[in-house]
Design a protein around this motif. Structure first.
Motif, PDB file in Angstrom:
ATOM      1  N   ASP A  54       0.839  -1.206   0.000  1.00 26.97           N
ATOM      2  CA  ASP A  54       0.000   0.000   0.000  1.00 26.97           C
ATOM      3  C   ASP A  54       0.872   1.253   0.000  1.00 26.97           C
ATOM      4  OD1 ASP A  54      -2.374  -1.525   0.257  1.00 26.97           O
ATOM      5  OD2 ASP A  54      -2.243  -1.463   2.456  1.00 26.97           O
ATOM      6  N   VAL A  55       1.869   1.268   0.870  1.00 21.85           N
ATOM      7  CA  VAL A  55       2.734   2.441   1.017  1.00 21.85           C
ATOM      8  C   VAL A  55       3.537   2.682  -0.260  1.00 21.85           C
ATOM      9  CG1 VAL A  55       4.701   3.395   2.295  1.00 21.85           C
ATOM     10  CG2 VAL A  55       2.846   2.217   3.526  1.00 21.85           C
ATOM     11  N   VAL A  56       4.165   1.645  -0.778  1.00 18.57           N
ATOM     12  CA  VAL A  56       5.015   1.807  -1.961  1.00 18.57           C
ATOM     13  C   VAL A  56       4.181   2.167  -3.196  1.00 18.57           C
ATOM     14  CG1 VAL A  56       6.611   0.609  -3.520  1.00 18.57           C
ATOM     15  CG2 VAL A  56       6.882   0.400  -1.041  1.00 18.57           C
ATOM     16  N   GLN A  57       3.005   1.571  -3.339  1.00 17.59           N
ATOM     17  CA  GLN A  57       2.140   1.947  -4.463  1.00 17.59           C
ATOM     18  C   GLN A  57       1.759   3.419  -4.366  1.00 17.59           C
ATOM     19  OE1 GLN A  57      -1.049  -0.982  -4.276  1.00 17.59           O
ATOM     20  NE2 GLN A  57      -0.176  -2.056  -6.018  1.00 17.59           N
ATOM     21  N   TYR A  58       1.430   3.882  -3.171  1.00 19.73           N
ATOM     22  CA  TYR A  58       1.087   5.297  -3.014  1.00 19.73           C
ATOM     23  C   TYR A  58       2.298   6.172  -3.324  1.00 19.73           C
ATOM     24  CZ  TYR A  58      -0.802   9.654  -1.610  1.00 19.73           C
ATOM     25  OH  TYR A  58      -1.224  10.951  -1.652  1.00 19.73           O
ATOM     26  N   GLN A  59       3.468   5.761  -2.848  1.00 19.55           N
ATOM     27  CA  GLN A  59       4.671   6.536  -3.145  1.00 19.55           C
ATOM     28  C   GLN A  59       4.892   6.668  -4.647  1.00 19.55           C
ATOM     29  OE1 GLN A  59       7.553   4.451  -0.322  1.00 19.55           O
ATOM     30  NE2 GLN A  59       8.177   6.603  -0.215  1.00 19.55           N
ATOM     31  N   GLY A  60       4.739   5.577  -5.363  1.00 19.26           N
ATOM     32  CA  GLY A  60       4.930   5.630  -6.811  1.00 19.26           C
ATOM     33  C   GLY A  60       3.919   6.522  -7.499  1.00 19.26           C
TER      34      GLY A  60
ATOM     35  N   ALA B 220       9.816   1.754   9.211  1.00 17.33           N
ATOM     36  CA  ALA B 220       9.332   2.705   8.206  1.00 17.33           C
ATOM     37  C   ALA B 220       7.845   2.931   8.459  1.00 17.33           C
ATOM     38  CB  ALA B 220       9.572   2.153   6.806  1.00 17.33           C
ATOM     39  N   PHE B 221       7.362   4.105   8.071  1.00 13.61           N
ATOM     40  CA  PHE B 221       5.976   4.465   8.367  1.00 13.61           C
ATOM     41  C   PHE B 221       5.252   4.920   7.117  1.00 13.61           C
ATOM     42  CE2 PHE B 221       9.017   7.703   9.600  1.00 13.61           C
ATOM     43  CZ  PHE B 221       8.613   8.812   8.875  1.00 13.61           C
ATOM     44  N   SER B 222       3.949   4.882   7.193  1.00 15.42           N
ATOM     45  CA  SER B 222       3.100   5.215   6.054  1.00 15.42           C
ATOM     46  C   SER B 222       3.244   6.679   5.652  1.00 15.42           C
ATOM     47  CB  SER B 222       1.637   4.921   6.415  1.00 15.42           C
ATOM     48  OG  SER B 222       0.796   5.187   5.320  1.00 15.42           O
ATOM     49  N   VAL B 223       2.899   6.971   4.426  1.00 15.87           N
ATOM     50  CA  VAL B 223       2.870   8.338   3.906  1.00 15.87           C
ATOM     51  C   VAL B 223       1.615   9.016   4.457  1.00 15.87           C
ATOM     52  CG1 VAL B 223       2.818   9.709   1.789  1.00 15.87           C
ATOM     53  CG2 VAL B 223       3.990   7.498   1.805  1.00 15.87           C
ATOM     54  N   GLY B 224       1.763  10.196   5.027  1.00 15.46           N
ATOM     55  CA  GLY B 224       0.613  10.914   5.577  1.00 15.46           C
ATOM     56  C   GLY B 224      -0.498  11.125   4.571  1.00 15.46           C
ATOM     57  N   MET B 225      -0.127  11.425   3.348  1.00 12.11           N
ATOM     58  CA  MET B 225      -1.146  11.671   2.320  1.00 12.11           C
ATOM     59  C   MET B 225      -1.922  10.409   1.961  1.00 12.11           C
ATOM     60  SD  MET B 225      -1.541  14.836   1.654  1.00 12.11           S
ATOM     61  CE  MET B 225      -2.456  14.786   0.129  1.00 12.11           C
ATOM     62  N   LEU B 226      -1.389   9.237   2.251  1.00 14.85           N
ATOM     63  CA  LEU B 226      -2.160   8.013   2.034  1.00 14.85           C
ATOM     64  C   LEU B 226      -3.386   8.036   2.940  1.00 14.85           C
ATOM     65  CD1 LEU B 226      -2.633   5.205   0.826  1.00 14.85           C
ATOM     66  CD2 LEU B 226      -1.020   4.299   2.532  1.00 14.85           C
ATOM     67  N   GLY B 227      -3.206   8.435   4.194  1.00 20.09           N
ATOM     68  CA  GLY B 227      -4.332   8.566   5.116  1.00 20.09           C
ATOM     69  C   GLY B 227      -5.324   9.620   4.651  1.00 20.09           C
ATOM     70  N   ALA B 228      -4.813  10.730   4.127  1.00 19.67           N
ATOM     71  CA  ALA B 228      -5.702  11.763   3.586  1.00 19.67           C
ATOM     72  C   ALA B 228      -6.493  11.206   2.404  1.00 19.67           C
ATOM     73  CB  ALA B 228      -4.903  12.993   3.177  1.00 19.67           C
ATOM     74  N   GLY B 229      -5.849  10.382   1.601  1.00 19.08           N
ATOM     75  CA  GLY B 229      -6.534   9.739   0.483  1.00 19.08           C
ATOM     76  C   GLY B 229      -7.623   8.791   0.947  1.00 19.08           C
ATOM     77  N   TYR B 230      -7.361   8.065   2.032  1.00 16.35           N
ATOM     78  CA  TYR B 230      -8.404   7.205   2.597  1.00 16.35           C
ATOM     79  C   TYR B 230      -9.603   8.039   3.033  1.00 16.35           C
ATOM     80  CZ  TYR B 230      -5.112   3.245   2.896  1.00 16.35           C
ATOM     81  OH  TYR B 230      -4.236   2.233   2.613  1.00 16.35           O
ATOM     82  N   LEU B 231      -9.341   9.188   3.655  1.00 18.27           N
ATOM     83  CA  LEU B 231     -10.453  10.046   4.086  1.00 18.27           C
ATOM     84  C   LEU B 231     -11.203  10.626   2.889  1.00 18.27           C
ATOM     85  CD1 LEU B 231      -8.922  11.837   7.179  1.00 18.27           C
ATOM     86  CD2 LEU B 231     -10.837  10.214   7.151  1.00 18.27           C
ATOM     87  N   ALA B 232     -10.488  10.961   1.824  1.00 24.33           N
ATOM     88  CA  ALA B 232     -11.156  11.446   0.614  1.00 24.33           C
ATOM     89  C   ALA B 232     -12.062  10.365   0.040  1.00 24.33           C
ATOM     90  CB  ALA B 232     -10.132  11.899  -0.415  1.00 24.33           C
ATOM     91  N   THR B 233     -11.586   9.132   0.003  1.00 16.87           N
ATOM     92  CA  THR B 233     -12.394   8.012  -0.476  1.00 16.87           C
ATOM     93  C   THR B 233     -13.622   7.821   0.403  1.00 16.87           C
ATOM     94  OG1 THR B 233     -10.481   6.901  -1.408  1.00 16.87           O
ATOM     95  CG2 THR B 233     -12.383   5.516  -0.901  1.00 16.87           C
ATOM     96  N   PHE B 234     -13.422   7.876   1.711  1.00 16.18           N
ATOM     97  CA  PHE B 234     -14.509   7.743   2.679  1.00 16.18           C
ATOM     98  C   PHE B 234     -15.613   8.767   2.391  1.00 16.18           C
ATOM     99  CE2 PHE B 234     -15.718   9.663   6.902  1.00 16.18           C
ATOM    100  CZ  PHE B 234     -16.631   8.695   7.286  1.00 16.18           C
ATOM    101  N   CYS B 235     -15.229  10.018   2.190  1.00 19.02           N
ATOM    102  CA  CYS B 235     -16.223  11.076   1.951  1.00 19.02           C
ATOM    103  C   CYS B 235     -16.857  11.001   0.565  1.00 19.02           C
ATOM    104  CB  CYS B 235     -15.577  12.448   2.137  1.00 19.02           C
ATOM    105  SG  CYS B 235     -15.154  12.845   3.834  1.00 19.02           S
ATOM    106  N   THR B 236     -16.043  10.740  -0.453  1.00 17.80           N
ATOM    107  CA  THR B 236     -16.609  10.722  -1.796  1.00 17.80           C
ATOM    108  C   THR B 236     -17.464   9.477  -2.035  1.00 17.80           C
ATOM    109  OG1 THR B 236     -14.575   9.817  -2.750  1.00 17.80           O
ATOM    110  CG2 THR B 236     -14.856  12.225  -2.795  1.00 17.80           C
ATOM    111  N   ASP B 237     -17.287   8.437  -1.247  1.00 16.48           N
ATOM    112  CA  ASP B 237     -18.217   7.304  -1.310  1.00 16.48           C
ATOM    113  C   ASP B 237     -19.623   7.745  -0.928  1.00 16.48           C
ATOM    114  OD1 ASP B 237     -16.291   5.501  -2.127  1.00 16.48           O
ATOM    115  OD2 ASP B 237     -16.138   4.482  -0.181  1.00 16.48           O
TER     116      ASP B 237
END
Length: 133
Positions: free
Chosen positions: A21-27, A50-67
């Motif tokens: 998940d992290v590496v795909q988001y990074q790419g 190593a830790f997740s990209v902060g914007m990945l979490g923001a993307g999850y929240l965007a998905t949550f809302c746009t659903d």
């Protein structure tokens, strides 16, 4: 669609977060900081891994809302990173309607939301506005 002030959006679970998940988001994002995929480097900087990209979490929240409201309805979306998220974490998105306004002839719903860790700590929070009928 949630149309009452105080109404909760249906929660959504993301994870467990994987290295893939992290590496795909990074790419996709171009954020190739090795702190997000190199455990040895992260440990040398004082992190347990190593830790997740902060914007990945923001993307999850965007998905949550746009659903709920649809991607074409987004008018404002703001997030704040509050906690580092590590692989294996399961995150729960939750949110609620805080207000309705009319701006430029559009009726808008205002939402507050958060992405919570299993321990109930806020990893990412924010607010957004969406056009509603």
């Amino acid at each position: 669609m949630t149309t009452v002030v105080g109404a909760a959006l249906p929660p959504r679970i993301f994870g467990p977060i994987t290295m893939t998940d992290v590496v795909q988001y990074q790419g996709a994002s171009g954020d190739l900081n090795p702190m997000h995929h190199d455990d040895e480097l992260a440990r040398s900087a004082g992190y347990p891994a190593a830790f997740s990209v902060g914007m990945l979490g923001a993307g999850y929240l965007a998905t949550f809302c746009t659903d709920v409201y649809g991607p074409d309805s987004v008018r404002r979306f703001r997030t704040r990173f509050r906690q580092v998220v590590y692989r294996g974490e399961i995150l729960t998105a939750q949110g609620s309607v805080t207000a309705f306004t009319e701006i430029g002839g559009e009726r808008r719903v205002h939402v507050e939301f958060a992405l919570l860790t299993r321990a109930g700590r806020i990893a990412v929070d924010g607010t957004a506005e969406f056009v509603v009928d």
